[in-house]
Design a protein around this motif. Structure first.
Motif, short mmCIF file in Angstrom:
data_model
loop_
_atom_site.label_atom_id
_atom_site.label_comp_id
_atom_site.label_asym_id
_atom_site.label_seq_id
_atom_site.Cartn_x
_atom_site.Cartn_y
_atom_site.Cartn_z
N LYS A 126 43.94 -13.31 -26.28
CA LYS A 126 42.95 -14.20 -25.67
C LYS A 126 43.11 -15.65 -26.14
O LYS A 126 43.08 -16.57 -25.32
N ASP A 186 46.22 -22.13 -20.80
CA ASP A 186 45.51 -22.83 -19.72
C ASP A 186 45.36 -24.31 -20.02
O ASP A 186 45.31 -25.14 -19.11
N GLU A 227 42.18 -20.39 -15.36
CA GLU A 227 41.68 -19.04 -15.65
C GLU A 227 42.81 -18.02 -15.76
O GLU A 227 42.61 -16.92 -16.27
N GLY A 273 45.99 -17.15 -24.40
CA GLY A 273 45.68 -17.37 -22.99
C GLY A 273 44.91 -18.66 -22.78
O GLY A 273 45.18 -19.44 -21.86
N THR A 274 43.94 -18.92 -23.65
CA THR A 274 43.17 -20.16 -23.56
C THR A 274 44.05 -21.37 -23.81
O THR A 274 43.97 -22.39 -23.10
N VAL A 311 36.05 -15.06 -19.23
CA VAL A 311 36.90 -16.17 -18.81
C VAL A 311 36.06 -17.44 -18.73
O VAL A 311 35.13 -17.52 -17.92
N GLN A 337 43.99 -17.02 -19.34
CA GLN A 337 43.00 -16.20 -20.03
C GLN A 337 43.06 -14.75 -19.56
O GLN A 337 42.89 -13.82 -20.36
#
Length: 437
Positions: A305, A312, A166, A308-309, A18, A169
């Motif tokens: 992933k 954020d 976070e 997820g980034t 993360v 992620q």
């Protein structure tokens, strides 16, 4: 000057997984975040593994076919699975808000999903026809109700134990890990399944999924939440019906989020129609299930992933692009079906399914991150609950409408869902930005 103390093993692993700006956290806060974050990654991964098996769009329809359950029962799978986990959430919110340790609700939900999945495995191994269908649908209803506890409590616990920047992620990593295992499962089904449909094989998979939820509950029990005072108990005694109505009526940004999420159903409701079209050109044995399970796993592995980034950075933008791409994929798919000879190309259907579930992975990660980031404390619990209850109602309505249109042809239903996606682009773009720190 003295040297900084060495990083613990869990903190090193977490910081590799993360990426975030941790300048505002001291060593103790970073360690607590790492411990809680890793446990949530592992628990959510175990839950996601089970979801690959208890899948109302792929595995369960194949199971019903192998058991000889009435075709009508297949139409109830997605509504029970999706709406059943959403509708009760506003009613459950007062109870959740009275809990000082809300991870206990998540643990109870995981245990309920384990029991429900074990019941499905028992029915698959010992029953057939209508009896098996009734038991599995009843177990799926228990599964969905238990999942609503995890949905409510999980977002609340994450919001209290993991900082902004976070959370997406963590959702993405869990999704990617489950995707890798789903690919393995899909390959095994494809290679070993053959042209026969074996209920005993699927019963074994369901039993393994039940064990995954037991392990998830054990892992999640180690999460440590911040202390909540007695005021949380009083906050949980409100009238949930009135509170839900006032929230939807008075909170314009939240109301627009619910509308956007409704229109984003394009990526959730379209894959079963693609599978139904595929059934008309072959691949109806157990081996035919493999490519779709592999596609689901690839979507999670590839997109988990990175999405997820991106969530954020801007969950709003990710939802907007998700709606746009889903609509474009459906339009291109319908155009391809109109080309002579393309309808009989069986590879086309898993390929389109892959694209749609990849987009749905992005949308799911984005909307989960958005609703967690748009509020704090108990307000977050209320947002999640009311949004999901409203979505449960709207899902039934849109599912019924798309199902009615499907009577005229799956292509008609897919065209309707593509239109929803285009409208979703417009609404998602109008949402306020909440994910940036």
């Amino acid at each position: 000057m003295g040297q900084a103390p060495p990083l613990s093993g869990s903190l090193r692993i977490y910081q590799r997984l993360v990426k975030a700006d941790r300048s505002g956290q001291d060593a103790g806060q970073q360690q607590a975040t790492a411990r809680n974050g890793l446990r949530q990654v592992l628990a959510n991964t175990l839950q996601a593994i089970g979801d690959q098996v208890v899948n109302a769009k792929t595995v369960l329809p194949w199971l019903f076919a192998s058991l000889g359950a009435p075709a009508l029962f297949i139409a109830f799978l997605v509504p029970i699975r999706e709406s059943g986990s959403m509708l009760p959430q506003a009613a459950l919110t007062p109870w959740i808000r009275r809990l000082r340790q809300r991870r206990m609700a998540w643990i109870g939900g995981a245990a309920g999903q384990a029991v429900a999945t074990a019941l499905m495995a028992f029915a698959a191994a010992t029953m057939g026809g209508t009896a098996a269908g009734v038991v599995i649908l009843a177990a799926l209803a228990l599964f969905a109700l238990s999942r609503s506890l995890c949905s409510l409590a999980g977002k609340d616990v994450m919001g209290d134990t993991v900082p902004k920047g976070e959370r997406g992620q963590i959702n993405g990593i869990s999704t990617a890990l489950s995707g890798a295992l789903a690919i393995t499962l899909g390959l095994a089904i494809r290679l070993l399944g053959g042209n026969d449909v074996s209920p005993l094989v699927l019963a074994g998979l369901l039993a393994a999924a039940a064990l995954a939820w037991v392990c998830a509950a054990v892992v999640y029990a180690g999460v440590r939440e911040p202390a909540r005072d007695a005021a949380t108990e009083e906050a949980g005694r409100s009238n949930w019906v009135a509170e839900s109505w006032h929230l939807l009526r008075d909170d314009r940004p939240f109301r627009r989020f619910v509308l956007a999420r409704t229109l984003l159903l394009v990526s959730a409701l379209s894959p079963p129609f693609v599978v139904a079209l595929a059934a008309g050109v072959g691949g109806v044995g157990l081996g035919g299930l493999g490519p779709f399970v592999i596609a689901q796993g690839l979507a999670n592995l590839i997109g988990g992933k990175p999405f997820g980034t991106l969530a954020d950075r801007s969950s709003r933008r990710l939802m907007t692009w998700g709606a746009a791409i889903a609509a474009a994929v459906l339009i291109l798919f319908l155009a391809a079906l109109a080309v002579p000879g393309m309808r009989g190309q069986w590879w086309l259907y898993p390929a389109v399914y892959l694209l749609l579930v990849l987009v749905h992975t992005a949308v799911r990660v984005a909307r989960k991150t958005y609703v967690v980031d748009m509020a704090e404390g108990d307000q977050r619990t209320v947002y999640v609950a009311v949004a999901n209850t409203a979505m449960g109602v709207l899902l039934l309505a849109i599912g019924a409408l798309s199902g009615a249109l499907a009577a005229l042809g799956a292509e008609i239903a897919l065209g309707f869902l593509a239109l929803l996606g285009l409208l979703g682009v417009l609404v998602s773009r109008s949402l306020p930005e909440v994910s940036r720190r």
